[in-house]
Design a protein around this motif. Structure first.
Motif, PDB file in Angstrom:
ATOM      1  N   THR B   9     -14.311 -16.453  -7.083  1.00  0.00           N
ATOM      2  CA  THR B   9     -14.788 -15.153  -7.581  1.00  0.00           C
ATOM      3  C   THR B   9     -13.871 -14.586  -8.663  1.00  0.00           C
ATOM      4  N   PRO B  10     -13.814 -15.259  -9.817  1.00  0.00           N
ATOM      5  CA  PRO B  10     -12.869 -14.803 -10.850  1.00  0.00           C
ATOM      6  C   PRO B  10     -13.114 -13.358 -11.320  1.00  0.00           C
ATOM      7  N   MET B  11     -14.365 -12.952 -11.459  1.00  0.00           N
ATOM      8  CA  MET B  11     -14.614 -11.597 -11.979  1.00  0.00           C
ATOM      9  C   MET B  11     -14.245 -10.539 -10.940  1.00  0.00           C
ATOM     10  N   ASP B  13     -12.018 -10.980  -8.602  1.00  0.00           N
ATOM     11  CA  ASP B  13     -10.554 -11.016  -8.480  1.00  0.00           C
ATOM     12  C   ASP B  13      -9.879 -10.191  -9.581  1.00  0.00           C
ATOM     13  N   ASP B  14     -10.530 -10.139 -10.730  1.00  0.00           N
ATOM     14  CA  ASP B  14      -9.967  -9.389 -11.843  1.00  0.00           C
ATOM     15  C   ASP B  14      -9.789  -7.906 -11.479  1.00  0.00           C
ATOM     16  N   LEU B  15     -10.641  -7.426 -10.572  1.00  0.00           N
ATOM     17  CA  LEU B  15     -10.549  -6.011 -10.164  1.00  0.00           C
ATOM     18  C   LEU B  15      -9.230  -5.717  -9.463  1.00  0.00           C
ATOM     19  N   LYS B  16      -8.584  -6.769  -8.927  1.00  0.00           N
ATOM     20  CA  LYS B  16      -7.330  -6.548  -8.206  1.00  0.00           C
ATOM     21  C   LYS B  16      -6.171  -6.270  -9.157  1.00  0.00           C
ATOM     22  N   SER B  17      -6.371  -6.547 -10.443  1.00  0.00           N
ATOM     23  CA  SER B  17      -5.234  -6.459 -11.361  1.00  0.00           C
ATOM     24  C   SER B  17      -4.977  -5.030 -11.844  1.00  0.00           C
ATOM     25  N   GLY B  18      -5.854  -4.098 -11.537  1.00  0.00           N
ATOM     26  CA  GLY B  18      -5.671  -2.724 -12.000  1.00  0.00           C
ATOM     27  C   GLY B  18      -4.557  -2.015 -11.249  1.00  0.00           C
ATOM     28  N   SER B  22      -7.492  -2.135  -4.673  1.00  0.00           N
ATOM     29  CA  SER B  22      -8.899  -2.456  -4.909  1.00  0.00           C
ATOM     30  C   SER B  22      -9.602  -2.813  -3.614  1.00  0.00           C
ATOM     31  N   GLU B  46     -19.867 -11.428  -6.946  1.00  0.00           N
ATOM     32  CA  GLU B  46     -19.550 -12.243  -8.128  1.00  0.00           C
ATOM     33  C   GLU B  46     -20.849 -12.704  -8.809  1.00  0.00           C
TER      34      GLU B  46
END
Ligand code: HEM
Ligand code: HEM
Ligand code: SF4
Ligand code: SF4
Lengths: 82, 428
Positions: B9-11, B13-18, B22, B46
């Protein structure tokens, strides 16, 4: 004058079965038409009794509730068409 | 390690970088502890990001025996890829008044939900319920059994029902509460069990109860019938405490803005000039209030809680018709009853509710909220059907609508006239 509960239930069921041939989900307001002289609350109580007896079923989107005849009709898209 | 499968789920997972925690982390952790539903949920999300479409079906035939609400049916439309969330129903649980819990209760609830659901919750939904997210159809009856038998809790409202009533913390902890919000909330919940569990209405209907005009449950914005505590006598003033605020011994707003230096307290600027009805003034070092003009906004009381308190002849203001529809924007509720004593068993209030429900059940269109019915059929019709007397307070500000329509029987002598005779004198 209170209407006869059994007669009301019978009329609701007939109305719902007939109607469900072309539209399988009904609002409570649609069921009022089954017996116009009955009060809204009487229709609600009778319809709820039919649900408990398994002759009608609830169908809910989460925000709105409709009634259906078990085994009739399809999905939600059809239900919310006016 | 539990036997679960994490999707790629790359997209998501990207939410975790903020910078903020998350939900993607939380849900994933729950999943890795053994809840495949949580991992499938992220997998489906995803897919939704990829397709830019939701993969949830909206609605269905679910519920527990005898109830027409409390469970919201949700189904995945890609169950082959995410079988554990083929069903993902939401269960609403009626919260206790003011949301007081013992830790034991919460542990037990979580145990039930870990055992029979996804383990994911939302405390609380905007209606007030505890929201349990994600279970299967065959778990609904056992969950209902456990809730009622082990916790003494019931399902809340959903669909075209009375929704779970909710209230502010009221007299339990707040000295401003003019009414017993918890008792009112509990009483309404019990009195209207049938309306709560068995759909009878054109659409949803909400009661919210706030103890004072600070309106901590936002009843005026979020309920079809808002019950807001108020008083009809005078604001109680302790002149010694007023002096202490002016002299700086007492901190304004109970010190809640004291992390910054705002300078010395200025009663003129911070209280008197901000009174919306200009009904306060100083006489020497005494604070005066013209209570007839006070609109009970709570501002002065909030700033100087040790000096000013609501009166002692307390009750509630009843307003109706708030809603937040997606298309035409939010609407606050409209004044119906400026003052009503709210004492058990609340019969006067319940009589009012019966009248307005009767009108709405007869005249309301499918999916029309109570406030929309008032808009469609007019405030005047509402007043008539609710058996209220029109009073000046019902007219907004001083006046936003210049028209008053009278019916013939409201005017002494009526207005019989001969249209033909009139037309003989006046061309059409
Ligand atoms: C693009 C996707 C979606 C759209 C456009 C959408 C739209 C809506 C709208 C407009 C309402 C309010 C209905 C009303 O009160 O009139 C609603 C309520 C609701 N939706 Fe959805 N929804 C979507 C996806 C979902 C999903 C994925 C779920 C759960 C898995 C869900 C669960 C709910 C629930 C539980 C309610 C609450 C009903 C209530 O409180 O009255 N929805 N949705
Ligand atoms: C990105 C993930 C999500 C976010 C940010 C989110 C956010 C929210 C917010 C802000 C509310 C309103 C809460 C309130 O005002 O009290 C809400 C309500 C709700 N959400 Fe979510 N949500 C998420 C995922 C989900 C999922 C995955 C489900 C179920 C499958 C779900 C089901 C609901 C339901 C049923 C409500 C209505 C509760 C009620 O008003 O009774 N949500 N959500
Ligand atoms: S609404 Fe008023 S009484 Fe209720 S908690 Fe808020 S301030 Fe206190
Ligand atoms: S409660 Fe509001 S309107 Fe009343 S005196 Fe205080 S500031 Fe003025």
């Amino acid at each position: 004058m209170a209407v006869d509960r059994e007669e009301l239930k019978q009329k609701i069921l007939e109305f719902a079965t007939k109607k469900s041939k072309h539209k399988s989900k009904m609002y409570i307001k649609d069921l009022y038409k089954a017996m116009p002289e009955a009060k809204p609350r009487e229709v609600k109580n009778a319809a709820n009794e039919l649900v408990r007896e398994g002759k009608l079923e609830f169908f809910s989107s989460g925000s709105t509730t409709m009634y259906g005849v078990p085994g009739m009709g399809k999905g939600l898209e059809e239900a919310f068409e006016d | 390690m539990a036997d679960v499968k994490k999707h790629d789920t790359p997209m998501v997972d990207d939410l975790k970088s903020g910078p903020w925690p998350s939900f993607a982390d939380d849900i994933e952790q729950m999943g890795l502890k053994g809840k495949q539903e949580c991992l499938d949920l992220l997998g489906q999300l995803e897919l939704s990001f990829k397709h830019k479409e939701t993969h949830w079906k909206h609605g269905g035939i679910v519920g527990v025996f005898g109830y027409g609400g409390g469970v919201i049916g949700r189904y995945s439309d890609v169950p082959d890829q995410f079988p554990s969330i083929a069903h993902f129903h939401t269960v609403r649980v009626n919260q206790p008044a003011s949301k007081f819990y013992t830790s034991k209760y919460l542990r037990k609830l979580c145990d039930i939900w870990d055992h029979r659901g996804s383990g994911m919750t939302n405390f609380h939904g905007s209606t007030g319920d505890m929201v349990l997210l994600g279970t299967k159809t065959d778990q609904l009856e056992p969950i209902f059994y456990d809730l009622t038998h082990q916790l003494g809790s019931d399902l809340g409202g959903s669909g075209s029902n009375l929704r779970t009533p909710s209230c502010c913390i009221g007299k339990a902890r707040c000295e401003w509460s003019c009414i017993d919000t918890q008792d009112i909330c509990y009483d309404l919940t019990q009195t209207f069990q049938d309306e709560l569990h068995r759909p009878a209405f054109p659409y949803k209907f909400k009661f919210k109860v706030s103890g004072c005009p600070n309106d901590c449950v936002a009843a005026i914005a979020r309920s079809d019938c808002s019950i807001i505590g108020t008083w009809r006598d005078d604001i109680r003033i302790d002149q010694e405490a007023v002096k202490a605020y002016v002299g700086g011994e007492l901190k304004p707003n109970a010190g809640s803005h004291s992390d910054r230096d705002w300078g010395a307290f200025d009663i003129q600027k911070e209280v008197i000039d901000l009174c919306p009805t200009n009904c306060m003034w100083m006489e020497g070092d005494e604070l005066k209030i013209d209570n007839r003009e006070c609109t009970r906004c709570m501002h002065c009381i909030n700033v100087m809680p040790e000096a000013l308190r609501p009166g002692v002849d307390t009750g509630a203001t009843i307003l109706v018709g708030a809603k937040a529809p997606i298309l035409d924007g939010a609407q606050l509720s409209t004044l119906a009853i400026p003052f009503i004593k709210m004492e058990p068993p609340y019969d006067d209030f319940k009589d009012f509710v019966d009248e307005i429900w009767m009108w709405w059940m007869e005249e309301g269109k499918n999916r029309e909220r109570f406030g929309e019915l008032i808009q469609r059929q007019s405030l005047q019709e509402f007043i008539r059907r609710a058996k209220l007397k029109p009073i000046p307070q019902m007219v907004k500000e001083p006046r936003s609508n210049p028209y008053v329509f009278w019916s013939e029987d409201e005017v002494e002598g009526g207005w019989e006239r001969d249209v033909k005779a009139f037309r003989a004198r006046h061309a059409a």
